[in-house]
Write a protein that holds these residues in place. Structure first.
Motif, PDB file in Angstrom:
ATOM      1  N   VAL A 148       0.852  -1.182   0.000  1.00 27.91           N
ATOM      2  CA  VAL A 148       0.000   0.000   0.000  1.00 27.91           C
ATOM      3  C   VAL A 148       0.891   1.235   0.000  1.00 27.91           C
ATOM      4  N   ARG A 182       0.977   5.405   0.504  1.00 30.18           N
ATOM      5  CA  ARG A 182       0.226   6.478   1.141  1.00 30.18           C
ATOM      6  C   ARG A 182       0.799   7.815   0.665  1.00 30.18           C
ATOM      7  N   GLY A 191      -2.719  11.357   2.712  1.00 28.86           N
ATOM      8  CA  GLY A 191      -3.142  10.199   3.493  1.00 28.86           C
ATOM      9  C   GLY A 191      -3.907   9.171   2.682  1.00 28.86           C
ATOM     10  N   ALA A 192      -4.133   9.458   1.389  1.00 28.43           N
ATOM     11  CA  ALA A 192      -4.865   8.516   0.535  1.00 28.43           C
ATOM     12  C   ALA A 192      -4.049   7.235   0.344  1.00 28.43           C
ATOM     13  N   LEU A 193      -4.753   6.109   0.312  1.00 27.11           N
ATOM     14  CA  LEU A 193      -4.105   4.807   0.226  1.00 27.11           C
ATOM     15  C   LEU A 193      -4.350   4.175  -1.143  1.00 27.11           C
ATOM     16  N   PHE A 198      -3.744   0.448  -2.920  1.00 25.77           N
ATOM     17  CA  PHE A 198      -3.360  -0.945  -2.676  1.00 25.77           C
ATOM     18  C   PHE A 198      -2.988  -1.637  -3.991  1.00 25.77           C
ATOM     19  N   PRO A 234       5.842  -1.737   7.562  1.00 23.03           N
ATOM     20  CA  PRO A 234       5.847  -0.361   7.047  1.00 23.03           C
ATOM     21  C   PRO A 234       7.262   0.131   6.753  1.00 23.03           C
ATOM     22  N   GLY A 272       7.415   6.230   5.763  1.00 19.52           N
ATOM     23  CA  GLY A 272       5.996   6.482   5.981  1.00 19.52           C
ATOM     24  C   GLY A 272       5.156   6.527   4.717  1.00 19.52           C
ATOM     25  N   GLU A 273       5.755   6.179   3.571  1.00 19.57           N
ATOM     26  CA  GLU A 273       5.020   6.326   2.313  1.00 19.57           C
ATOM     27  C   GLU A 273       4.502   5.005   1.761  1.00 19.57           C
ATOM     28  N   ALA A 274       4.936   3.909   2.316  1.00 18.71           N
ATOM     29  CA  ALA A 274       4.490   2.614   1.795  1.00 18.71           C
ATOM     30  C   ALA A 274       4.602   1.554   2.884  1.00 18.71           C
ATOM     31  N   SER A 275       3.807   0.512   2.753  1.00 16.31           N
ATOM     32  CA  SER A 275       3.854  -0.584   3.699  1.00 16.31           C
ATOM     33  C   SER A 275       3.593  -1.883   2.940  1.00 16.31           C
TER      34      SER A 275
END
Lengths: 277, 365
Positions: free
Chosen positions: B94, B96, B100-102, B104, B278, B282-285
């Motif tokens: 995912v 981000r 804050g939009a995700l 997938f 994650p 903080g931009e992808a997990s």
């Protein structure tokens, strides 16, 4: 083949604090067509995914005809739910669902309905209570018995008062430990059954809450002549995949996430209350 | 019965070459770290020629006899399972953005066509169960669809094997593309699928003689006859669930290390857990899954409570599921008689012995 593991994006439209540790997230799909085509039954649940943290199964408490929002009432008790508690309006989540089997509302039509719940405003029971009250004419007498440990634990107190005023509806509350302003009885939820007249042959019973409470209630109901097949209960186990693959939520042959979480009592009876299952 | 033809031992490489030139990645048995495992094979020299295995509870040894047989051993620790149900794999990622939009993105596997040599009947039966369990799992099914399976009718079961008792072996009856009887002089070969037929048509094979057929029959009979372990009947659900308080569970709890080896080597165990990874920016997990085991404390965790906090209850969960409640889920036992959980148990717990003890009392009582 659809990918049952892939979440879709939803947005937190509203956040409601229900009690010190319980809150409701009102969610909407960011893709309007996904929102428009989403259908579920009371008692079903979604896997909610929080970025970087993980997924957690949460029951859907909004009404199936409330097309604006999907409501999820959550108690902050674990790693994911505590993180979910910090979310604000506008936050984005992942969602998979609806998952599992809901309450037997088709069988309940025209029948009296007894709902017995324990613990903190058991969300699966709230969904079915709201469903029945919105369609009051389709069901017979409605009895709601709610038990909590401490009278301060009761959330949605106003709601119970409102429910009690509905036609042909009886609401009884019990708390083990009570404070001066408590409006219900003191004791276990099963003691409330002393004040209820059940028509054994035309009552569907729906249970939700801690297993010892459900077991004690079932024993009492069976003694009162309620047929076992008229009793339904919502079970909780370690649901991780939500689609019957990962194996964590099994009770004997049952995958709680896929075959439940709502079960007919005879289906779960053999292992209900057996330590380790 | 499928038509059988004969592939002389000297021509075995033609089968490998045909698959390689058809674009298959070839996986077969090789000796590594003192055990027979399934890895990529390039030539017939990679196969465990002359090797025999000795297996017993908690014990596994290889020795080389120097003869020409390539498949005269029973299964090592691996099943087909890792090839279809990956021990660990990414499910999705995912992203981000700053709002804050995700977004997938799934990681669906795109495996190359893969030919597997030396598949045993027990593992084919297990694959059939897992294919049913993961029927709506696109990760599993993509891998399953990539496989071309070359079965070997088992000629040398280990002392821990009991496939004859579960009805799953030693011969492979179904679920393969090709099946081989290994004889001293070569292989009796038959097809089990259309793809298998086409592959056979590209080989230059000889007619199987009556003597070849007779050797295969005798060999299979021996493979059946040498097995000494068994399970008491096919459906143990009632017997096991009637004995949930049997003292043997506590004794098992004291022996068992709760290590999860049995569930890792079991070809039918399907439990898995998902994990979130994650990225630090903080931009992808990344969301992965990996094999899990009912012998871990986390398996039965539910908001603050571990339902199976002691080893005895975990072993009971495993055995009552595998041999009991599995019946209701899959219409058969979850045990295919491969014996791996016996061999690879570090303290040598033998499930056939345990279930006999537990259910014997059921029969008496």
């Amino acid at each position: 083949m659809d990918n049952p593991y892939l979440p879709r994006e939803v947005e937190v439209i509203e956040r409601i604090q229900e009690s010190p540790d319980t809150f409701t997230l009102r969610l909407r799909f960011t893709d309007p067509s996904q929102h428009a085509s989403y259908r579920y039954a009371p008692g079903q649940f979604n896997m909610l995914y929080l970025y970087g943290v993980g997924e957690v199964p949460i029951s859907i408490v909004s009404d199936i005809e409330d097309v604006h929002m999907l409501d999820h009432t959550i108690r902050a008790v674990g790693r994911v739910t505590k993180a979910l508690a910090t979310l604000k309006t506008g936050a984005r989540l992942g969602i998979r669902g609806p998952l599992g089997q809901g309450w037997p509302l088709r069988q309940a039509q025209g029948q009296d309905v007894l709902i017995v719940t324990g613990g903190l405003g058991c969300a699966p029971s709230v969904s079915v209570i709201r469903h029945i009250l919105r369609r009051r004419g389709q069901f017979g007498h409605l009895t709601i018995l709610q038990g909590v440990k401490h009278s301060n634990d009761l959330i949605w107190r106003d709601q119970y008062t409102t429910w009690a005023k509905q036609p042909d509806t009886q609401v009884l509350l019990a708390a083990d430990v009570t404070t001066a302003d408590w409006i219900g009885q003191q004791g276990l939820v099963t003691t409330l059954l002393d004040d209820v007249n059940l028509a054994a042959t035309r009552t569907i019973v729906m249970l939700c809450g801690p297993e010892p409470m459900m077991i004690a209630t079932i024993e009492r109901l069976l003694a009162d002549g309620i047929p076992p097949t008229q009793i339904w209960l919502s079970m909780e186990r370690n649901m991780q995949c939500g689609v019957g693959h990962c194996g964590h939520c099994q009770i004997g042959p049952l995958f709680v996430c896929r075959d439940g979480p709502v079960f007919n009592y005879p289906t779960v009876a053999p292992l209900l209350g057996v330590r380790g299952f | 019965m499928q038509t059988q033809q004969f592939l002389p031992r000297s021509q075995f490489s033609s089968l490998l070459n045909a698959l390689q030139s058809s674009g298959y990645r070839c996986i077969g048995p090789t000796v590594r770290d003192g055990a027979i495992v399934y890895t990529d094979v390039e030539t017939t020299a990679d196969f465990p020629k002359g090797f025999r295995d000795r297996q017993a509870p908690g014990d596994y040894h290889l020795e080389n006899t120097g003869d020409d047989r390539l498949f005269a051993w029973a299964n090592g620790p691996q099943a087909l399972k890792p090839l279809t149900f990956a021990p660990a794999e990414p499910l999705w990622r995912v992203a981000r953005d700053s709002s804050g939009a995700l977004a997938f993105t799934p990681f669906l596997p795109e495996p190359a066509p893969t030919a597997v040599f030396g598949v045993r009947a027990c593992d084919l039966a297990a694959l059939q169960i897992q294919t049913q369990h993961f029927q709506d799992d696109p990760y599993f099914q993509a891998r399953r669809a990539s496989l071309f399976l070359i079965a070997i009718h088992c000629s040398h079961p280990a002392a821990t094997c009991f496939c004859a008792a579960t009805g799953d072996g030693p011969n492979a009856d179904t679920g393969f593309d090709l099946a081989l009887h290994e004889l001293d002089s070569g292989f009796l070969i038959s097809a089990g699928s259309e793809t298998g037929e086409q592959l056979l048509a590209s080989l230059s094979l000889q007619a199987a003689t009556a003597s070849h057929q007779q050797q295969a029959v005798v060999q299979s009979e021996q493979a059946r006859a040498v097995q000494t372990r068994s399970l008491p009947g096919h459906d143990l659900t009632t017997a096991l669930f009637a004995q949930l308080e049997h003292p043997r569970w506590q004794a098992l709890g004291e022996r068992c290390l709760s290590c999860g080896n049995c569930t890792a080597v079991c070809p039918t165990c399907f439990c898995h857990a998902q994990t979130e990874h994650p990225k630090l920016d903080g931009e992808a997990s990344l969301h992965t899954r990996q094999w899990d085991s009912c012998f871990t404390s986390g398996h039965s965790y539910i908001h603050g409570i571990t339902l199976r906090s002691d080893t005895a209850s975990r072993y009971r969960q495993w055995l009552t599921h595998k041999l009991g409640s599995w019946q209701a889920q899959f219409g058969r036992s979850g045990c295919v008689g491969c014996g791996r959980c016996i061999t690879w148990c570090p303290v040598g717990i033998d499930l056939t012995e345990e279930v006999a003890q537990i259910c014997e009392q059921a029969a008496d009582g």
